[in-house]
Write a protein that holds these residues in place. Structure first.
Motif, PDB file in Angstrom:
ATOM      1  N   UNK A 110       6.012   3.314   4.110  1.00 58.85           N
ATOM      2  CA  UNK A 110       6.170   2.030   4.785  1.00 58.85           C
ATOM      3  C   UNK A 110       7.251   2.126   5.864  1.00 58.85           C
ATOM      4  N   UNK A 111       8.324   2.871   5.579  1.00 60.45           N
ATOM      5  CA  UNK A 111       9.384   3.057   6.574  1.00 60.45           C
ATOM      6  C   UNK A 111       8.856   3.835   7.787  1.00 60.45           C
ATOM      7  N   UNK A 112       8.100   4.907   7.515  1.00 60.83           N
ATOM      8  CA  UNK A 112       7.551   5.737   8.594  1.00 60.83           C
ATOM      9  C   UNK A 112       6.623   4.917   9.485  1.00 60.83           C
ATOM     10  N   UNK A 113       5.878   4.007   8.891  1.00 60.76           N
ATOM     11  CA  UNK A 113       4.881   3.246   9.651  1.00 60.76           C
ATOM     12  C   UNK A 113       5.499   2.366  10.723  1.00 60.76           C
ATOM     13  N   UNK A 114       6.771   1.986  10.549  1.00 63.91           N
ATOM     14  CA  UNK A 114       7.457   1.105  11.491  1.00 63.91           C
ATOM     15  C   UNK A 114       6.806  -0.267  11.598  1.00 63.91           C
ATOM     16  N   UNK A 115       5.934  -0.620  10.644  1.00 68.01           N
ATOM     17  CA  UNK A 115       5.296  -1.934  10.706  1.00 68.01           C
ATOM     18  C   UNK A 115       6.289  -3.006  10.298  1.00 68.01           C
ATOM     19  N   UNK A 116       6.242  -4.161  10.956  1.00 66.62           N
ATOM     20  CA  UNK A 116       7.298  -5.156  10.751  1.00 66.62           C
ATOM     21  C   UNK A 116       7.198  -5.937   9.452  1.00 66.62           C
ATOM     22  N   UNK A 117       6.045  -5.896   8.768  1.00 68.00           N
ATOM     23  CA  UNK A 117       5.869  -6.629   7.513  1.00 68.00           C
ATOM     24  C   UNK A 117       5.507  -5.634   6.416  1.00 68.00           C
ATOM     25  N   UNK A 118       6.248  -5.661   5.311  1.00 69.25           N
ATOM     26  CA  UNK A 118       5.983  -4.799   4.161  1.00 69.25           C
ATOM     27  C   UNK A 118       5.535  -5.676   3.005  1.00 69.25           C
ATOM     28  N   UNK A 119       4.318  -5.403   2.485  1.00 66.67           N
ATOM     29  CA  UNK A 119       3.750  -6.148   1.366  1.00 66.67           C
ATOM     30  C   UNK A 119       3.735  -5.248   0.139  1.00 66.67           C
ATOM     31  N   UNK A 120       4.328  -5.716  -0.950  1.00 64.59           N
ATOM     32  CA  UNK A 120       4.498  -4.905  -2.150  1.00 64.59           C
ATOM     33  C   UNK A 120       3.801  -5.576  -3.327  1.00 64.59           C
ATOM     34  N   UNK A 121       2.848  -4.876  -3.931  1.00 60.64           N
ATOM     35  CA  UNK A 121       2.127  -5.405  -5.086  1.00 60.64           C
ATOM     36  C   UNK A 121       2.591  -4.664  -6.335  1.00 60.64           C
TER      37      UNK A 121
ATOM     38  N   UNK B  79      17.625  -2.639   1.301  1.00 63.80           N
ATOM     39  CA  UNK B  79      18.650  -2.111   2.204  1.00 63.80           C
ATOM     40  C   UNK B  79      18.021  -1.439   3.413  1.00 63.80           C
ATOM     41  N   UNK B  80      16.909  -0.726   3.190  1.00 60.69           N
ATOM     42  CA  UNK B  80      16.240  -0.008   4.280  1.00 60.69           C
ATOM     43  C   UNK B  80      15.405  -0.930   5.152  1.00 60.69           C
ATOM     44  N   UNK B  81      15.172  -2.147   4.692  1.00 62.97           N
ATOM     45  CA  UNK B  81      14.272  -3.073   5.405  1.00 62.97           C
ATOM     46  C   UNK B  81      15.018  -4.297   5.895  1.00 62.97           C
ATOM     47  N   UNK B  82      16.252  -4.103   6.340  1.00 62.15           N
ATOM     48  CA  UNK B  82      17.081  -5.249   6.692  1.00 62.15           C
ATOM     49  C   UNK B  82      16.538  -6.047   7.867  1.00 62.15           C
TER      50      UNK B  82
END
Length: 233
Positions: free
Chosen positions: A171-182, A202-205
């Motif tokens: 998810x970090x590598x993708x640089x996408x602005x929205x992270x969805x976690x199931x 912390x990584x998604x501030x």
């Protein structure tokens, strides 16, 4: 819900803050089945960290499926960056979203290849930074061949905690602005689950993070907690 971090996110979309708004959204999986998500209004400003909780049948994973564009809503409107997401081409909508489930798939390939499919031609430096931010820096330094270490069948085994963190690194590598976690830490012990969630936040501030979870581990690190209730019969 399967992970959907691959395919090379659109760079412009990746760098743009992406607020989310739902207006009277409801959903069901088939016409023959009852409503799985009661009508809901929701505003998630860009950069918000939101935990979604509730009992079984409350519609948590259904809501996440709508947000991920894996399920079209039965009613209402879903806005991504003030645009009707259900009228956007699927690649354009999904290009803003990194989806991580409870068992991210590990390919029988190198660590580099397990990460690089999440973005278009990422540098080794970007991959290493993502691993560090996902709490896998020490793990990486202990691998015999670094990014060239083979994982999965015929290669190095990956523990449940490492697997969860690999999903976050993608998810970090993708640089996408929205992270969805199931349910990203469903199979981890409490201490590991809390550590994984703390590293993620912390990584998604600067990113929007929306997590569905039955567990209480790490909820206190989120900006908001949304409690859903099952739809009325």
């Amino acid at each position: 819900m399967g992970g959907d971090n691959g395919g090379g996110a659109d760079t412009e979309a990746s760098e743009r803050h992406t607020p989310i708004a739902l207006r009277d959204i409801s959903a069901r999986w088939t016409l023959e089945r009852p409503l799985a998500l009661a009508p809901i209004d929701l505003d998630v400003p860009a950069g918000t960290h939101l935990a979604i909780v509730g009992p079984n049948g409350a519609g948590k994973s259904t809501l996440l499926a709508v947000l991920a564009r894996h399920l079209d809503p039965e009613s209402g409107t879903y806005f991504l960056d003030e645009t009707d997401a259900c009228r956007m081409p699927l690649p354009a909508a999904r290009g803003r979203l990194a989806v991580v489930d409870d068992s991210p798939y590990v390919f029988a390939s190198t660590l580099r290849e397990n990460l690089r499919f999440a973005a278009t031609e990422p540098t080794d430096g970007a991959l290493i930074e993502a691993l560090e931010r996902a709490g896998l820096g020490a793990w990486l330094r202990g691998l015999p061949d670094g990014l060239d270490t083979r994982l999965g069948t015929g290669g190095r085994g990956v523990s449940g905690g490492e697997q969860a963190r690999l999903g976050l690194a993608r998810a970090m590598v993708s640089q996408r602005p929205v992270v969805l976690l199931d349910e990203p830490v469903a199979h981890l012990d409490s201490a590991t689950a809390r550590a994984v969630i703390d590293d993620l936040l912390s990584a998604s501030d600067t990113r929007t993070v929306i997590m569905v979870s039955h567990r209480e581990d790490g909820r206190d690190g989120f900006d908001r907690v949304l409690a859903l209730q099952p739809p009325l019969p």
